[in-house]
Design an enzyme around this catalytic site. Structure first.
Site, PDB file in Angstrom:
ATOM      1  N   LYS A 116      -6.071 -23.019  89.301  1.00 52.11           N
ATOM      2  CA  LYS A 116      -6.667 -23.887  90.326  1.00 52.11           C
ATOM      3  C   LYS A 116      -6.830 -25.308  89.776  1.00 52.11           C
ATOM      4  O   LYS A 116      -6.782 -25.511  88.560  1.00 52.11           O
ATOM      5  CB  LYS A 116      -8.008 -23.309  90.764  1.00 52.11           C
ATOM      6  N   ARG A 167     -22.893 -17.208  95.788  1.00 54.62           N
ATOM      7  CA  ARG A 167     -21.939 -18.233  96.220  1.00 54.62           C
ATOM      8  C   ARG A 167     -21.181 -17.697  97.425  1.00 54.62           C
ATOM      9  O   ARG A 167     -21.479 -18.056  98.549  1.00 54.62           O
ATOM     10  CB  ARG A 167     -21.024 -18.588  95.045  1.00 54.62           C
ATOM     11  N   HIS A 178     -17.829 -12.163  90.335  1.00 55.08           N
ATOM     12  CA  HIS A 178     -17.729 -13.281  89.385  1.00 55.08           C
ATOM     13  C   HIS A 178     -19.056 -13.457  88.653  1.00 55.08           C
ATOM     14  O   HIS A 178     -20.115 -13.412  89.270  1.00 55.08           O
ATOM     15  CB  HIS A 178     -17.372 -14.558  90.158  1.00 55.08           C
ATOM     16  N   ARG A 225      -9.361 -12.447  85.044  1.00 54.46           N
ATOM     17  CA  ARG A 225      -8.973 -13.780  85.520  1.00 54.46           C
ATOM     18  C   ARG A 225      -9.227 -14.801  84.417  1.00 54.46           C
ATOM     19  O   ARG A 225     -10.347 -15.190  84.154  1.00 54.46           O
ATOM     20  CB  ARG A 225      -9.789 -14.153  86.768  1.00 54.46           C
ATOM     21  N   TYR A 235     -16.691 -55.766  80.490  1.00 57.55           N
ATOM     22  CA  TYR A 235     -17.667 -56.051  81.544  1.00 57.55           C
ATOM     23  C   TYR A 235     -19.103 -55.913  81.053  1.00 57.55           C
ATOM     24  O   TYR A 235     -19.419 -54.985  80.299  1.00 57.55           O
ATOM     25  CB  TYR A 235     -17.491 -55.071  82.713  1.00 57.55           C
ATOM     26  N   CYS A 261     -13.014 -49.822  81.372  1.00 57.08           N
ATOM     27  CA  CYS A 261     -12.632 -50.410  82.657  1.00 57.08           C
ATOM     28  C   CYS A 261     -11.821 -49.379  83.446  1.00 57.08           C
ATOM     29  O   CYS A 261     -11.558 -48.286  82.961  1.00 57.08           O
ATOM     30  CB  CYS A 261     -11.799 -51.667  82.457  1.00 57.08           C
ATOM     31  N   MET A 262     -11.407 -49.754  84.648  1.00 51.26           N
ATOM     32  CA  MET A 262     -10.646 -48.809  85.462  1.00 51.26           C
ATOM     33  C   MET A 262      -9.325 -48.431  84.792  1.00 51.26           C
ATOM     34  O   MET A 262      -8.893 -47.280  84.836  1.00 51.26           O
ATOM     35  CB  MET A 262     -10.378 -49.393  86.853  1.00 51.26           C
ATOM     36  N   ASP A 263      -8.683 -49.412  84.160  1.00 53.13           N
ATOM     37  CA  ASP A 263      -7.326 -49.182  83.651  1.00 53.13           C
ATOM     38  C   ASP A 263      -7.155 -49.479  82.168  1.00 53.13           C
ATOM     39  O   ASP A 263      -6.042 -49.373  81.649  1.00 53.13           O
ATOM     40  CB  ASP A 263      -6.335 -50.058  84.430  1.00 53.13           C
TER      41      ASP A 263
HETATM   42  C1  LIG Z   1     -12.480 -20.551  88.077  1.00 52.06           C
HETATM   43  C2  LIG Z   1     -12.667 -19.106  88.194  1.00 52.06           C
HETATM   44  C3  LIG Z   1     -12.293 -18.258  87.141  1.00 52.06           C
HETATM   45  C4  LIG Z   1     -11.847 -18.750  85.781  1.00 52.06           C
HETATM   46  O1  LIG Z   1     -12.968 -19.099  85.009  1.00 52.06           O
HETATM   47  P1  LIG Z   1     -12.827 -19.570  83.484  1.00 52.06           P
HETATM   48  O2  LIG Z   1     -14.224 -19.740  83.013  1.00 52.06           O
HETATM   49  O3  LIG Z   1     -12.086 -20.866  83.510  1.00 52.06           O
HETATM   50  O4  LIG Z   1     -12.062 -18.521  82.778  1.00 52.06           O
HETATM   51  C5  LIG Z   1     -12.367 -16.894  87.363  1.00 52.06           C
HETATM   52  N1  LIG Z   1     -12.815 -16.402  88.555  1.00 52.06           N
HETATM   53  C6  LIG Z   1     -13.215 -17.189  89.568  1.00 52.06           C
HETATM   54  C7  LIG Z   1     -13.705 -16.589  90.826  1.00 52.06           C
HETATM   55  C8  LIG Z   1     -13.166 -18.576  89.417  1.00 52.06           C
HETATM   56  O5  LIG Z   1     -13.583 -19.347  90.421  1.00 52.06           O
END
Ligand SMILES: *Cc1c(COP(=O)(O)O)cnc(C)c1O
Length: 391
Positions: free
Chosen positions: A44, A143, A173, A230, A275, A322-324
């Site tokens: 993601k 969540r 999770h 995951r 700045y 700065c920005m850049d």
């Molecule tokens: C982002 C996410 C993960 C991965 O988590 P890490 O800490 O980066 O391994 C796993 N499961 C869900 C639901 C997530 O949103």
């Protein structure tokens, strides 16, 4: 894929992704889970800034990769467009406009409400193929997800009876698996396992893919393995948190951020830099300008606090980012000249500065920092090892 020798062209600033490091890290994570456990590579937010298609293409050929997980349908579509054919799970809520394409592209949706289930069924009909879903269980994160109780159970029962919907997975999770004290995560795990048991007993339903572990869970909660895990941050070689023990040590960061010096100037005592004049020289100071800034996601909060590496030495940031562009002190590195390479994230000689350290210095969460690295910085992939050469 762009190769490293094109670096000249990207001299202003570029991100190098060492794909071999990603593979090594995943291989290391595998030693913590059973051989029957599939791995979802969490890609993601453009693979935490590493480039989702580049990372997923590299990992896809490996047998231990079950598939990939993203946050939104668009991120999943991008992977399919990039040629990824393995299962893709959308971890967040997908809005109904996306369901039909998700069905066509066999993208798995996370479900936890019957409203969505109705629309999913319709989309499956239109697409002419079933929609695979993973049920999300809320075991304490508060969540998204169904509650692991009678309400949740009746949801699973109703979903099971919906035509066109295939319950492929169920997951939860952890909110606090990255802490030293695992009691909270353990409690979530027990709640989850009890609910799975309840589904099996009461609904005679065996859901094929059961998963709960994120990186921290994989590394420090052996019982959280199940049929899949995951893996996110650890895959990129970064620790989930500063509280994690020795298990994270062999991880190798895959991402480096480079730039090159575009100007050097000697300033006199009393002169200020950047700045707001928050830095004023007390002695003659040799100032180098680096053409990267917060417009590239390099945090402005590093103003006057961070450092970069040049010729293997630390060069402290002077004044505001700065920005850049921003300026550093190279007074103690006399050999520095315009055009020299600068390491903003990565290692140089014996020194290194990773995303975690940069997060500490900038007061930003390291995950956030990686995700925020701008698209203005091209991603350049390097690799030697392929799935074939590893067989
Ligand atoms: C982002 C996410 C993960 C991965 O988590 P890490 O800490 O980066 O391994 C796993 N499961 C869900 C639901 C997530 O949103």
């Amino acid at each position: 894929m762009k190769m490293a020798d094109e670096a000249d062209k990207y001299g202003r600033g570029y991100i190098k992704i060492d794909l071999d490091a990603v593979v090594e890290n995943v291989n290391y994570l595998r030693t913590f889970v059973g051989s029957g456990t599939g791995i979802f590579g969490v890609v993601k937010a453009d693979a935490y800034g590493h480039g989702s298609v580049g990372v997923a293409r590299k990992l896809e050929p490996f047998g231990f990769m079950y598939g990939f997980a993203v946050a939104t349908p668009e991120e999943a579509f991008e992977l399919r467009e990039g040629g990824i054919t393995k299962p893709i799970l959308v971890l967040g809520f997908s809005f109904p406009y996306a369901y039909e394409i998700m069905a066509r592209q066999e993208i798995r949706s996370t479900v936890y409400s019957l409203d969505a289930a109705g629309a999913l069924k319709e989309a499956a009909c239109k697409a002419g193929r079933p929609l695979r879903v993973h049920i999300k269980v809320d075991t304490g994160m508060n969540r998204i997800g169904i509650t692991p109780d009678e309400h949740g159970l009746s949801f699973v029962k109703a979903l099971k009876e919906q035509e066109g919907i295939l319950i492929e997975g169920i997951y939860t999770h952890f909110a606090r698996a990255d802490e030293m004290d695992k009691s909270n995560a353990e409690a979530q795990l027990v709640t989850f396992l009890n609910f799975i048991h309840m589904i099996k007993e009461r609904l005679a339903l065996e859901i094929p893919i059961i998963h709960c572990a994120n990186s921290a869970g994989i590394l420090e909660m052996p019982r959280a393995g199940m049929s899949a895990v995951r893996a996110g941050i650890a895959m990129y070689g970064i620790t989930p948190s500063g509280e994690m023990g020795k298990a994270v040590l062999p991880l190798r960061p895959a991402l480096s951020l480079y730039s090159h010096i575009v100007r050097i100037k000697m300033i006199e005592p009393g002169q200020s830099v950047s700045y707001g004049g928050i830095f004023t020289a007390e002695k003659r100071t040799r100032v180098a300008t680096i053409p990267v800034g917060y417009g590239d996601g390099y945090p402005r909060s590093l103003s006057g606090r961070g450092y970069v590496l040049i010729h293997g030495k630390k060069a402290p940031i002077l004044g505001r980012i700065c920005m850049d562009q921003f300026m550093v002190d190279v007074s103690s590195i006399p050999e520095v000249t315009v055009g020299d390479r600068v390491v903003l994230i990565g290692s140089d000689g014996r020194e290194s500065i990773d995303a975690y350290r940069l997060g500490e210095l900038s007061g930003r969460f390291h995950y956030e920092l990686l995700c925020g690295l701008g698209l203005r910085l091209p991603r350049i992939y390097t690799q030697n090892v392929t799935a074939e050469s590893m067989k």
